[in-house]
Design a protein around this motif. Structure first.
Motif: not given
Lengths: 567, 567
Positions: A96-98, A298-301, A287-290, A278-280
């Motif tokens: 997917i990333i490629a 966790y993401l914010e920190s 990164i848009d997170f809902t 994906y995040i890493e």
């Protein structure tokens, strides 16, 4: 540029300009019709949309994605409690990333105006398929048919178009080129400067289960318009709406000669979550997170040096300090808390009422009377199956039933009064629908551990405070410390309101005052209402403002002596 | 609003509008005169400025800050190599932060237009004291008098005013209020909405030693204008300019009735660094950092959920592929690398030249001839004491002498050719000045570990590449992997240039092409040149763009039914 693209830009110019005008004046505007009525859409479209949804079920969703490893999907309709039976391609994240990286250069070189026009075209095509989308939303999220049509259709598309308007403003702020002329040491130097907008990197959009499109569209369009490929990571319980959206957007991309892999779908299962992969990945830069406050914080920190936009959840409160008409105010709150069975990020959860009662247009009423009026208004909705179905819809997941059961248990253990028992209502069209009308608990601030966290489900706490100022104090402290997306207040005393407005602002709490009548108190209008402030734990970003788009691209320049001009 | 503030807004309206016009058209503009000539400033101001600087020395700098614990200061003039003998208040960070928090509410409630006007007034007052500032910059940073006057005065103030223009654009994008009218269920709802700008929190500005004001002003003004108190953390070797700036800004604040503690100075010493104490404080929400890549990347990899803007350093390269006039091109590079003895973030450090030589307007010349012409042009500056003094200034710190010595040692160990030895030049006015003219080393890409990192001091590597494409490839890879703030290219072949422009853009490398003549190739003009792209390791932010300002404030709204209007 091709004739086809020129025409596309031309076609959508008026819409985009109107959207920009709307975000600047913040008046009511939409290019879409948010009622599903056949008065607007004819008789055929609603039927065709339903048929399209039915045809989706019990078969694979044939989205031609790269690196398909498996076919997965376990969605269960909250209305039938039966599996939808749809499987989706589960892809190798590297593939997917490629594919996104391979698609990126052409899109990055496409002019901003073209990308904006392609994105506006996507909103139109999504709108054209909105009856299908409405059924998809119903049967994964549990929203009622009318809410699924409007709230997850035009209202969501408006939020997407709003993000496009901001992206247009931010990108148009950078001129394509400039002439620079200055005297240095008695000699005139003339330079031609060229400014290029360079996309930041792949945008990952992590969606929630209860309102997938409304939060995804702004992020998706903000990233796409500014030149970034987008990967949509749907909630495993609510894949279908995003699969349809991705399919439509890919069709638009292909139709206009772009690589469909500019938007892909990263499906996972609850047992094998894939978001972190994906995040890493270094190619993912936005990164848009809902979703849940737990994963959001966790993401914010942990996320560093990437763009991170979060909308999680908070605890929304209502302060009832004084009212003109008690019943109308309580009806507004009852409707607000009943809408989609309180599964909205703007649903009120806590109602603060002074323990000695409040002033009304017809004299003082006791705390009891306020609470009872509110309960009665909820009852009026819950006891009318047709109204309950239209307003409450269904419960997305078992987890919300558990939340309500647990609140009930705790309330009993603490000896708190249950003012209204939660109970399923009988849905007129779907006998097996997972429904639940609100639990209402009377309590006091000393039990705030019960309500000072998001209870994602139909439960309402009515909290008796010392007086009206204590109510506002509790509400603003709750907002500041636990986060909020929308606060409400009923107060007829202007001096009181003025005294507290600043505390709400400092807590980053958007406030709706004295709203009664036909508009849902928790309705947030694109172009007009800023959604989430970023100033409290309910999220770090606003839908939408300039900050939501302006860092999704960068500016790179080159400059050289101007040739062919008088020096 | 007071009459005094109304007048202030009125006074600066034209300047602010012109600055906004300039960032949109990106033409040459400044309200300031960047030559120190008495032709512009008269005979008295230069003398008074010098006298003011002299009067600063050998005594405490009496900045009335909260929580003074100690008086510290160890600045040594690069021109005299004598201590300035100035001590500064070292304050308890808790007291500084408490004072900033106490000052914040009034400033937050002040209108954006007032804050902008107060900040423009600060730029004017800083400009009025610029001769004093020039001497302060000289004697801490080592810049020549003319460069200290222009580069650290008007050019730096322009970058500050540019940030104010962006802040104005971003804040003015949010209307103060709106009327919203929509039909819900057949009934017209009319709401009045109010939008408030809420500052993000305390802004910490961490300054560098070599160019303190140029990087500090944009950050400082961006944070102040958007309503945030600012704490300036100067480099312990270059406190005086920031102490003067803080003093002037505090005077302006007090004059117009604001709390002086909206801007404070957090002085520390090399043995007891204090930055982390501020960075970790929850009240500090914005961090602007200019300095070493080491500390910058530490911040980038640790700071979460706060706004972080970094400008560190990269390795700036020049590609010499073909030229019209060899001498003019080499003179431009020589001037670029000699300016402030290569202690600028835009100083070229690596010159790539095809090993088989290049085409010129008068035929092909060998690598040797290119290199020798460049060395000769450096020599022409270094051997003319007056010119060397005006261009090279002095070496800020011993560390830069060490960097050059170490490069020399490594080059010898590797058997590389030294094309020019570094040596001190004799400063005509300051016999004890710490000076050093550039070391020039010839090498090849196989020794890139020597030059593929910032060497902060006068050292230039001339690298022989296979051909012109290899040169551009090496340059763009260096930019991408090690970061760059400014790249340069000399090439007369348009096809070649076009082939590589995109690689530079993708590497986030701002590129100056074929610039010769009186303008310094590494001059970055406020309002016209975007400085730092944020796309490579040289920094994560741009001076300035909308992204630099738009997240420094948040938007909080309230809405209520419109009263007193026809419904």
């Amino acid at each position: 540029m091709s004739e086809q693209l020129k025409q596309l830009i031309n076609k959508h110019q008026t819409t985009l300009s109107a959207a920009i005008e709307a975000i600047r004046t913040r008046h009511n505007w939409s290019p879409f019709q948010d009622s599903p009525s056949s008065k607007f859409h004819g008789e055929e479209k609603p039927k065709a949309g339903k048929a399209a949804f039915v045809a989706r079920c019990h078969r694979p969703f044939d989205l031609k994605l790269p690196g398909i490893n498996d076919w997965v999907g376990g969605e269960v309709s909250p209305f039938t409690q039966e599996p939808l039976g749809i499987t989706y391609p589960a892809c190798d994240p590297q593939a997917i990333i490629a594919a996104a990286k391979a698609a990126a250069p052409q899109w990055a070189k496409t002019t901003a105006e073209t990308r904006l026009a392609v994105c506006v075209e996507m909103t139109e095509q999504l709108y054209a398929r909105n009856f299908e989308m409405a059924h998809a939303i119903m049967h994964v999220a549990g929203q009622s048919y009318t809410q699924a049509f409007s709230g997850s259709g035009p209202n969501a598309l408006d939020r997407g178009l709003e993000a496009l308007a901001y992206a247009a403003e931010a990108m148009r702020h950078v001129p394509a080129s400039a002439t620079y002329s200055r005297n240095f040491a008695g000699e005139q130097v003339l330079l031609t400067k060229t400014y290029n907008l360079i996309p930041r990197g792949i945008g990952l959009v992590i969606c929630c289960a209860s309102f997938p499109t409304w939060n995804a569209y702004p992020s998706m369009f903000a990233s796409l318009a500014t030149g970034n490929p987008v990967i949509i990571k749907p909630h495993p319980n609510a894949i279908l709406p995003m699969a349809i959206a991705v399919e439509i957007c890919r069709e638009v991309l292909e139709k206009f000669g772009f690589d469909a892999n500019l938007i892909t779908l990263a499906v996972d299962t609850p047992s094998k979550p894939i978001a972190m992969t994906y995040i890493e990945n270094p190619a993912v830069q936005i990164i848009d997170f809902t979703g849940s406050p737990r994963f959001g914080s966790y993401l914010e920190s942990t996320v560093k040096d990437k763009l991170l936009f979060t909308e999680t959840a908070g605890v929304n409160s209502v302060v009832v300090a004084s009212v003109d008409n008690l019943q109308e105010s309580m009806r507004a709150i009852a409707r607000g808390t009943s809408l989609f069975s309180a599964q909205m990020c703007t649903s009120p959860q806590v109602v603060y009422v002074p323990k000695d009662g409040i002033a009304t247009g017809t004299g003082t009423v006791s705390f009891e009377e306020v609470a009872q009026t509110l309960v009665n208004e909820i009852e009026a909705i819950a006891s009318n199956a047709k109204m309950a179905a239209a307003i409450m819809g269904a419960i997305q997941g078992q987890v919300s039933l558990n939340v309500v059961a647990s609140a009930h248990e705790q309330a009993q253990a603490k000896g708190l009064r249950i003012l209204r028992e939660a109970s399923p209502y009988q849905h007129p069209d779907f006998p097996n629908a997972r429904t639940l009308s609100p639990l209402v608990i009377a309590t006091t601030p000393e039990h705030q551990e019960m309500y000072a966290q998001e209870c994602f489900g139909p439960v309402l706490f009515i909290v008796a405070t010392e007086d009206a100022d204590a109510a506002a104090y509790e509400a603003t402290e709750l907002a500041r410390t636990k986060g909020t997306i929308s606060c409400y207040m009923y107060a007829t005393d202007d001096a009181y309101v003025d005294r507290w407005l600043d505390a709400y602002a400092q807590a980053g709490a958007n406030l709706t005052l004295n709203l009664t009548g036909p508009m849902w108190i928790n309705f947030a209008a694109a172009y007009s209402d800023y959604h989430v402030t970023g100033l409290n734990p309910a999220g770090n970003a606003c839908l939408a403002d300039l900050a939501f788009v302006s860092a999704r691209f960068r500016i790179v320049q080159h400059r050289r002596p101007t040739t062919g001009a008088a020096s």
